[in-house]
Scaffold this active site. Sequence first.
Site, PDB file in Angstrom:
ATOM      1  CG  HIS A 172      19.959 -31.160 -21.282  1.00 36.46           C
ATOM      2  ND1 HIS A 172      20.510 -32.323 -21.762  1.00 36.46           N
ATOM      3  CD2 HIS A 172      20.320 -31.089 -19.979  1.00 36.46           C
ATOM      4  CE1 HIS A 172      21.186 -32.918 -20.793  1.00 36.46           C
ATOM      5  NE2 HIS A 172      21.080 -32.193 -19.706  1.00 36.46           N
ATOM      6  CE  LYS A 602      21.728 -25.919  -9.713  1.00 37.11           C
ATOM      7  NZ  LYS A 602      21.342 -25.990  -8.288  1.00 37.11           N
TER       8      LYS A 602
END
EC number: 4.1.1.31
Length: 967
Positions: A172, A602
Amino acid sequence: MATRNLEKMASIDAQLRQLAPAKVSEDDKLIEYDALLLDRFLDILQDLHGEDLKETVQEVYELSAEYEGKHDPKKLEELGNLITSLDAGDSILVAKSFSHMLNLANLAEEVQISRRRRNKLKKGDFADENNATTESDIEETLKKLVFDLKKSPQEVFDALKNQTVDLVLTAHPTQSIRRSLLQKHGRIRNCLSQLYAKDITPDDKQELDEALQREIQAAFRTDEIRRTPPTPQDEMRAGMSYFHETIWNGVPRFLRRVDTALNNIGIKERVPYNAPLIQFSSWMGGDRDGNPRVTPEVTRDVCLLARMMAANLYYSQIEDLMFELSMWRCNDELRVRAEELHRSSKKDEVAKHYIEFWKKVPPNEPYRVVLGEVRDRLYQTRERSRHLLSNGYSDIPEEATFTNVEEFLESLELCYRSLCACGDRAIADGSLLDFMRQVSTFGLSLVRLDIRQESDRHTDVLDAITKHLEIGSYQEWSEEKRQEWLLSELSGKRPLFGPDLPQTEEIRDVLDTFHVIAELPPDNFGAYIISMATAPSDVLAVELLQRECHIKHPLRVVPLFEKLADLEAAPAALARLFSIDWYRNRINGKQEVMIGYSDSGKDAGRFSAAWQLYKAQEELINVAKKFGVKLTMFHGRGGTVGRGGGPTHLAILSQPPDTIHGSLRVTVQGEVIEQSFGEQHLCFRTLQRFTAATLEHGMHPPISPKPEWRALMDQMAVIATEEYRSIVFKEPRFVEYFRLATPELEYGRMNIGSRPAKRRPSGGIETLRAIPWIFAWTQTRFHLPVWLGFGAAFKKVIEENVKNLNMLQEMYNQWPFFRVTLDLVEMVFAKGDPKIAALNDRLLVSKDLWPFGDQLRNKYEETRKLLLQVAGHKEILEGDPYLKQRLRLRHAPITTLNIVQAYTLKRIRDPNYNVKVRPRISKESAEASKSADELVKLNPTSEYAPGLEDTLILTMKGIAAGMQNTG
């Protein structure tokens, strides 16, 4: 030349010493470490660029420190005026200096944490650490279970040797520091550790001080900015470097400590060498979700590279083992094997490519004869992988290599049994046992590679197949019809398609990935993870494609549930899957499910995501129990609180009861890899934390929430989700505000990852990856995704009934999940500063959006006050003075970089913004002047005015270092 009266100005290290709280213990050297590193750095800065630049850096620091003392916004304006007056070269140097300071502060902190921990272990004193919940080691945990919780030593031993923690390293894009710098940072850390050793001589001290200055200067002289994005192969190599540097030797060292801890509770056995306590997996080169750069060829390359690295690591140790096992006495079993090998080898055989034992080993050294054959096969294994990687073929036959770990271990087990039989168990339990534990942990592939792909990509392939077979469109079928067709094909044996199947580039990519899995040894691979999984057909589709592509040992298929709605529907989806007879027979009583912390956060905000993740785990475990399936939860956690991050021990101990049960998988992402494995002590501590917490959770589960707590959480989650979504997704001004107020649009210039920042190039917040979403708010120290929703939920339920405040306080004091959730948000508030966000608004946001920004900051302040009220705290972090001190040390340099970033963004976005640049202040010698000019020239293709883009990127990296996370 700096304009302030420098005689009145305190030096940076003097200001640092003023920050030392009164309660710090004698063994706390953090201020001293920090001051030493900064003193050395400032001396280097003066030598390289002159006294004026050093004084300017000190002046900037002083202004930031004055602001941190009184939070007077005028100081920010004064700081902005000073910073914008710097020319391009000086601006880069100042940003680089403060970024460098924050990296040095991190190193000082790591050394101090290790020192503090060792001192506490020596004293056996954990009184000031709330029973050491964030630092617990394995011995302390075992003693707690046996002596405090009255578990039998054998019960503890049985649980420990059967548990598994699988740490999954991912690429990531959150590691903003270049590998070149990470290595220098490691050497600085080592120098600092040795400088404060008690038995150091004056000569040692002088030499270490010189080495420290050398490494600090080398780090400062290294370009911090990646000029090109890394490829997936680059990311794989960077990730694998941690195995070579710390993990490889860290695992046997840790397992020895486990043996010692067991002995101290009365267990006289060692942990079996093949006990799966710690396993390692990777996504580097296997995670193709939204990353077009991860191709089938990349997957093949990283598997061969890992195989080559594993063989090389074993090969580098085998001769040491041959030297150690020089004894002649052995059991009959080993003697027969050694004689067979000796007879089958050529007379007077020599191997000039070996450093040691290059001539034929005599038969009276039986262990060396057997290990010599192991060495030969390791050499061939390494060379074959190298040939396949570089040429695509090898003339070394596969039978000359090790093809599975069992045949590798067989010879080692033979040596171990023989030593024990001859009364040499002490020797057997030395380097040989360490080596066997390494082989059992790392296998022939070093790590097992997970494959991750979006469910829609599999749907596209099956749609192409059904259309080619002229039986309809798979995409248009109902879930029931999809399942019916998939199961009928899985139950049959006919091939579904041949080479004449029409293939788009995307379909070929998916099928070629399956072909690579079929081609390579099965021990290279772990799980096949399906992102955006919603239904049983998503799992069955992968099972069918594995069969069609002739994968002899199919990968276990793991659905990943990420968004709030998917998490809510996950238990029902799993129940439908387990209801299918074919599937239950396939999984043999074991299933893995991955839950995503980033996208759920999110999607709904941190509060609702955390609660839904908690409930989903409970419900998934209940479904698995109903069908008699052992479920392993795979936690997709990031480094930041907004993406599920936080202290390892607390995160594990706050999971719902029965959800770990001796089996845990968790991602270790980006910058967290360095924080976990960057140095031997960090590696050791990481392995301890995961092992100890997993054991404790299984044997002493946390309490379940009371029904009234659940009801209140459900009520608050609805309120928090509505508040979060009303602003992030429904407020028409939000996207424009977000892109103006943060450096989100500039994030991609950092080149910190191989994958794009968006799943799709166009679109709003929905298409933005979770990492740049969190990154942007972290940079401005506003952290909106973490706290938004908490305040509204607290306010509503407390206003409804004042008794709810008492219940919330009860939940905080008694329920680990709720306490950890709130403590992490409190830590984020300690790092935050809404005045920085306000400055960004005034500089970067259009005036008509200013009231919207003010509204958000009011919500921030209201949430902060309510959080303190629920936690029963008068001020932020009042219960953790040590963490509070560590954060205070960072605030001034972070604030400096915040201001540099805001004004640099203003100059980038508004070319008409006028600044009055003063003459260059760095040293006027030809060499130094050239140095500043060269810094500007490192980015010759920038579309902005000279120096601006590099200054901006340096602020991003420095703030990420100071906040200790990016996304």
